[in-house]
Design a protein around this motif. Sequence first.
Motif, PDB file in Angstrom:
ATOM      1  N   ALA A 120      47.068  37.127  40.472  1.00  0.00           N
ATOM      2  CA  ALA A 120      46.339  36.046  41.138  1.00  0.00           C
ATOM      3  C   ALA A 120      46.347  36.281  42.648  1.00  0.00           C
ATOM      4  CB  ALA A 120      46.955  34.694  40.808  1.00  0.00           C
ATOM      5  N   LEU A 121      45.176  36.570  43.172  1.00  0.00           N
ATOM      6  CA  LEU A 121      45.005  36.858  44.592  1.00  0.00           C
ATOM      7  C   LEU A 121      43.833  36.047  45.119  1.00  0.00           C
ATOM      8  CD1 LEU A 121      45.481  38.633  47.186  1.00  0.00           C
ATOM      9  CD2 LEU A 121      43.860  40.271  46.190  1.00  0.00           C
ATOM     10  N   TRP A 122      44.055  35.276  46.191  1.00  0.00           N
ATOM     11  CA  TRP A 122      42.987  34.498  46.830  1.00  0.00           C
ATOM     12  C   TRP A 122      42.254  33.632  45.810  1.00  0.00           C
ATOM     13  CZ3 TRP A 122      41.726  39.656  49.479  1.00  0.00           C
ATOM     14  CH2 TRP A 122      42.512  39.795  50.613  1.00  0.00           C
ATOM     15  N   SER A 123      43.019  32.945  44.993  1.00  0.00           N
ATOM     16  CA  SER A 123      42.500  31.928  44.070  1.00  0.00           C
ATOM     17  C   SER A 123      41.855  32.481  42.805  1.00  0.00           C
ATOM     18  CB  SER A 123      41.469  31.010  44.769  1.00  0.00           C
ATOM     19  OG  SER A 123      42.039  30.417  45.910  1.00  0.00           O
ATOM     20  N   ARG A 124      41.812  33.808  42.638  1.00  0.00           N
ATOM     21  CA  ARG A 124      41.207  34.392  41.450  1.00  0.00           C
ATOM     22  C   ARG A 124      42.228  35.181  40.654  1.00  0.00           C
ATOM     23  NH1 ARG A 124      37.210  33.740  45.179  1.00  0.00           N
ATOM     24  NH2 ARG A 124      35.051  33.586  44.460  1.00  0.00           N
ATOM     25  N   GLN A 125      42.166  35.053  39.337  1.00  0.00           N
ATOM     26  CA  GLN A 125      43.038  35.829  38.468  1.00  0.00           C
ATOM     27  C   GLN A 125      42.324  37.122  38.059  1.00  0.00           C
ATOM     28  OE1 GLN A 125      45.242  34.000  35.351  1.00  0.00           O
ATOM     29  NE2 GLN A 125      45.451  32.041  36.410  1.00  0.00           N
ATOM     30  N   MET A 126      42.925  38.244  38.402  1.00  0.00           N
ATOM     31  CA  MET A 126      42.335  39.553  38.155  1.00  0.00           C
ATOM     32  C   MET A 126      43.079  40.232  37.006  1.00  0.00           C
ATOM     33  SD  MET A 126      42.277  40.572  42.198  1.00  0.00           S
ATOM     34  CE  MET A 126      41.348  42.073  41.996  1.00  0.00           C
ATOM     35  N   PRO A 127      42.402  40.542  35.900  1.00  0.00           N
ATOM     36  CA  PRO A 127      43.078  41.181  34.762  1.00  0.00           C
ATOM     37  C   PRO A 127      43.572  42.585  35.093  1.00  0.00           C
ATOM     38  CG  PRO A 127      40.980  40.208  34.111  1.00  0.00           C
ATOM     39  CD  PRO A 127      41.012  40.195  35.604  1.00  0.00           C
ATOM     40  N   LYS A 128      44.685  42.950  34.475  1.00  0.00           N
ATOM     41  CA  LYS A 128      45.201  44.312  34.612  1.00  0.00           C
ATOM     42  C   LYS A 128      44.353  45.233  33.739  1.00  0.00           C
ATOM     43  CE  LYS A 128      49.740  46.144  34.918  1.00  0.00           C
ATOM     44  NZ  LYS A 128      51.129  46.206  34.394  1.00  0.00           N
ATOM     45  N   VAL A 129      43.776  46.259  34.340  1.00  0.00           N
ATOM     46  CA  VAL A 129      42.885  47.154  33.606  1.00  0.00           C
ATOM     47  C   VAL A 129      43.491  48.537  33.395  1.00  0.00           C
ATOM     48  CG1 VAL A 129      40.792  45.941  34.302  1.00  0.00           C
ATOM     49  CG2 VAL A 129      41.668  47.795  35.742  1.00  0.00           C
ATOM     50  N   GLU A 130      44.601  48.813  34.095  1.00  0.00           N
ATOM     51  CA  GLU A 130      45.195  50.143  33.980  1.00  0.00           C
ATOM     52  C   GLU A 130      46.625  50.122  34.506  1.00  0.00           C
ATOM     53  OE1 GLU A 130      44.167  54.732  35.430  1.00  0.00           O
ATOM     54  OE2 GLU A 130      43.024  53.043  36.214  1.00  0.00           O
ATOM     55  N   GLU A 131      47.518  50.804  33.816  1.00  0.00           N
ATOM     56  CA  GLU A 131      48.879  50.944  34.310  1.00  0.00           C
ATOM     57  C   GLU A 131      48.887  51.902  35.490  1.00  0.00           C
ATOM     58  OE1 GLU A 131      51.498  49.297  33.338  1.00  0.00           O
ATOM     59  OE2 GLU A 131      50.488  48.258  31.684  1.00  0.00           O
ATOM     60  N   TYR A 132      49.804  51.677  36.410  1.00  0.00           N
ATOM     61  CA  TYR A 132      49.885  52.536  37.589  1.00  0.00           C
ATOM     62  C   TYR A 132      50.673  53.792  37.239  1.00  0.00           C
ATOM     63  CZ  TYR A 132      50.836  54.191  42.317  1.00  0.00           C
ATOM     64  OH  TYR A 132      50.916  54.955  43.462  1.00  0.00           O
TER      65      TYR A 132
END
Length: 478
Positions: A464-476
């Motif tokens: 959650a960054l700047w009010s939006r939830q961003m799904p994880k699309v790839e492991e680092y």
Amino acid sequence: MKTLEWTAGYEEYAQKLIEEFQVPGAIVAVAKDGILFYEKTFGYRDREKRWPIDLDTVFGIGSITKSFTCVAIMQLQEEGKLSVHDPVVTYLPEFRTPDEAHTREITIHHFMTHTPGLPPLPSLIPAMLQSLKADPTAEGLLSQFEKECSESIETYEQLMAYIADLPFELLGPPGTEFSYSNDAFGLLGAIIERVSGKPYETYVRERILQPLGMERSAFLVEEYDDPDNVAMLYTPRAGDGGTREVLRAPLWWDSPSMRAAGFLKASARDMLRYAEVFRTGGVSNGTRIIAKESAEQMMYPHARIDPVRSYGYGLGVLPFSEQLTLIQHTGGLKGITAQMLIVPEAGITGIVLTNVDDAPIGDLTLGLLNSLFDRPLSTQYAVFADVEKTVESLRQYPGRYRSGEGDEVTIRLDETDGRLVLVLDQSELPLRPIGEDAFLFSRRGIDTPVHFVRDAGGKVKRFALWSRQMPKVEEYTG
């Protein structure tokens, strides 16, 4: 709050930011108990022609439009034509999500608080497609969203059909997860239109703008008799060597199906008049726009965003001190960065408007508030104690996170320093642990809380960054 005691320091601070970000033009205006007591302009409404800015210069206000949409909903509720707790499908029976039972549970309240469980979706780009195609500065954006832009979204019905056909994972039951949703607010415009029997834009003009005397406010620049006092738009891009360049970009973006989410334009004078509605509990320009109870409901912290910020109905809410509450909303689009602020307990209303996207609006606003209330310019909205995290406990977070709106960040683990790092654009920002799954980063002296969201099995799934939830699309794997 004597003007001469703080203006010099603030204006020096603001001028440095404006020069650093090459902001072509800006205006800051503040009123106390409804009376203008501070006005400062920087730069020009048209940089090349060196045309000055005044209180009647028109700027875009972007997502501050969302509060107007919620005022309209509250008016319709007061008239008994709807309730904010009505299911959305009562008025939009063709609205669908991937889960039918979930869809039936979504209420107007959930739309107004960004809690319907919708993740950030790619619909805004095809919803603006016609104006993007006409704008040479939008070529990169169109290329990035080429797959999503096979057809434009011109109507509310097309927007609902687009969402219904889109494969996405819901964030959680309605009311449980906050994630900023332009789609939800676009469709509030559809509800207003169907309930009132008038086009959304007509309703807002007749029921809000005209009663308030907001003569410099409109959805389309073609509505202005004097286009010369409408701010020219500018947009930044990376030049040679990654340096920032700010380009003249005169075409306004528009979206008929998303106007309720962020396409109103207004002057600083008009916006101060509008902000009075929330300072006074519903009254401005001698006219009651909404009931006191409706204004209070709009400013109530219905949904928690992070440890500092909450969201009401089209308005952000956060404590500024033990005695003061900040009611605010930002707005941003190409050629637009804006912020409205109200501190009801102190009788303060204010507006900051600029004519470039990605202007340092948060810095300008926090510096203004700190100056107004005699606090050091570097004072944060909140202070957090650090929480100890082992390197092993941090291994669950790294990855690439991407939203449907195109925003993308990477979280990596710095093994040497034993900390997470947020890779954002060309910056690497250390994350300080401040709680369970909660962190904080600092940029230009401003602290920003962020957090990770887990699935039912306890696995980190979103950022959650700047009010939006961003799904994880790839492991680092770096």
